[in-house]
Scaffold this active site. Structure first.
Site, PDB file in Angstrom:
ATOM      1  N   CYS A 115       0.891  -1.187  -0.072  1.00  0.00           N
ATOM      2  CA  CYS A 115       0.090   0.114  -0.084  1.00  0.00           C
ATOM      3  C   CYS A 115       0.850   1.268  -0.039  1.00  0.00           C
ATOM      4  O   CYS A 115       0.509   2.105  -0.192  1.00  0.00           O
ATOM      5  CB  CYS A 115      -1.008  -0.082   1.166  1.00  0.00           C
ATOM      6  SG  CYS A 115       0.012   0.082   2.880  1.00  0.00           S
ATOM      7  N   GLY A 116       2.177   1.173   0.444  1.00  0.00           N
ATOM      8  CA  GLY A 116       2.842   2.562   0.301  1.00  0.00           C
ATOM      9  C   GLY A 116       3.074   3.024   1.627  1.00  0.00           C
ATOM     10  O   GLY A 116       4.012   3.919   1.530  1.00  0.00           O
TER      11      GLY A 116
END
Length: 282
Positions: A115-116
């Protein structure tokens, strides 16, 4: 739903012999989850238990915590240009007064390992949104022998896996090792969401006296889902990730990996493993 498996023609080669035959495959289709009419997320899943999957997903995102938070879940009719129902879009309607946290498709919270978000942000997100802190009082005490027998019980309950060989599974056991529920899905995280969603719908959250067992590895996402449901012990037949171990240590979750045969690794929360009893018998 009748769409858990599908048949496809396959060319089979065995010891040089070639034949053509139909093969049974696990179905995989997208499920769009809408929250109060607004698109929220899309997950690839095996059709079936879709309402439970959506409810469990929203437990892990901190939207739902009890059955009273949920008004209803419906399939969205007219999901195509022709107005037909694909049964691949569900709308979750919350009860009046339920506060919706800041979750958007762009931010995507922390629903995937890619998801970062950085590790600290992910840990903080779980800590600040968890509405069922792990509180097994008195604490579970599980003997290694009991844990060692759970994977075989999970495998014996995987009906669709026997037909396809292509599904992950998640199971809930009580502290005596009795199987409470098992769900299968092409996605391990979806199988867990289906378990948690069914528990929410039945009014059984938090799952404070249970053991969650998953096939494969224990990612941060699965540890997150366990914590959000109040599960005190997560066991996996393969390895955990470093962030899953960090989350377990921070929240008090017992995390067991490489649960195979009589061996296992305990990465966090070892106080729930009855080591002294095991050592005394050894």
């Amino acid at each position: 739903m009748g769409r858990v498996t599908e048949r496809r023609k396959v060319l089979r080669i065995r010891d040089g012999a070639v034949s053509s035959r139909p093969d049974t495959l696990v179905a995989e289709e997208p499920l769009e989850i809408r929250l109060n009419g607004k698109p929220l997320a899309v997950t690839m899943r095996t059709p079936g238990d879709d309402f439970a999957l959506a409810a469990g997903f929203l437990v892990s995102e901190g939207v739902l915590a009890t059955a009273s938070d949920l008004r209803n879940i419906v399939y969205c009719a007219g999901a195509t240009a022709e107005g037909s129902n694909t049964y691949n879009v569900v709308d979750v309607k919350t009860a009046p007064g339920v506060v919706i946290p800041d979750i958007t498709l762009e931010r995507n919270v922390y629903t995937t390992s890619s998801c970062g978000l950085c590790g600290k942000a992910s840990l903080d997100a779980v800590r600040t949104t968890a509405r069922h802190p792990i509180a097994d009082t008195p604490a579970l005490r599980v003997e290694p022998e009991l844990l060692a027998g759970l994977p075989d019980r999970l495998r014996a309950s995987q009906r669709v896996f026997d037909r396809t060989g292509g599904l992950h599974a998640a199971a809930l056991f009580d502290e005596a090792g009795e199987l409470l529920d098992v769900r299968e899905d092409v996605g391990r995280h979806n199988a867990v969401d289906k378990l948690v969603g069914r528990a929410l719908q039945s009014g059984d959250l938090p799952l404070s006296r249970t053991i969650l067992l998953v096939s494969g590895r224990a990612s941060f996402e699965l540890a997150q889902k366990a914590v959000m449901a109040g599960v005190p012990m997560l066991a996996a037949v393969s390895a955990p990730s470093s962030l899953a171990v960090d989350l377990a240590a921070e929240t008090g979750l017992t995390l067991v990996g490489f649960l195979r045969g009589g061996s296992m690794n305990v990465y966090a929360g070892e106080d729930r493993i009855a080591l002294r009893a095991a050592a005394a018998r050894g």
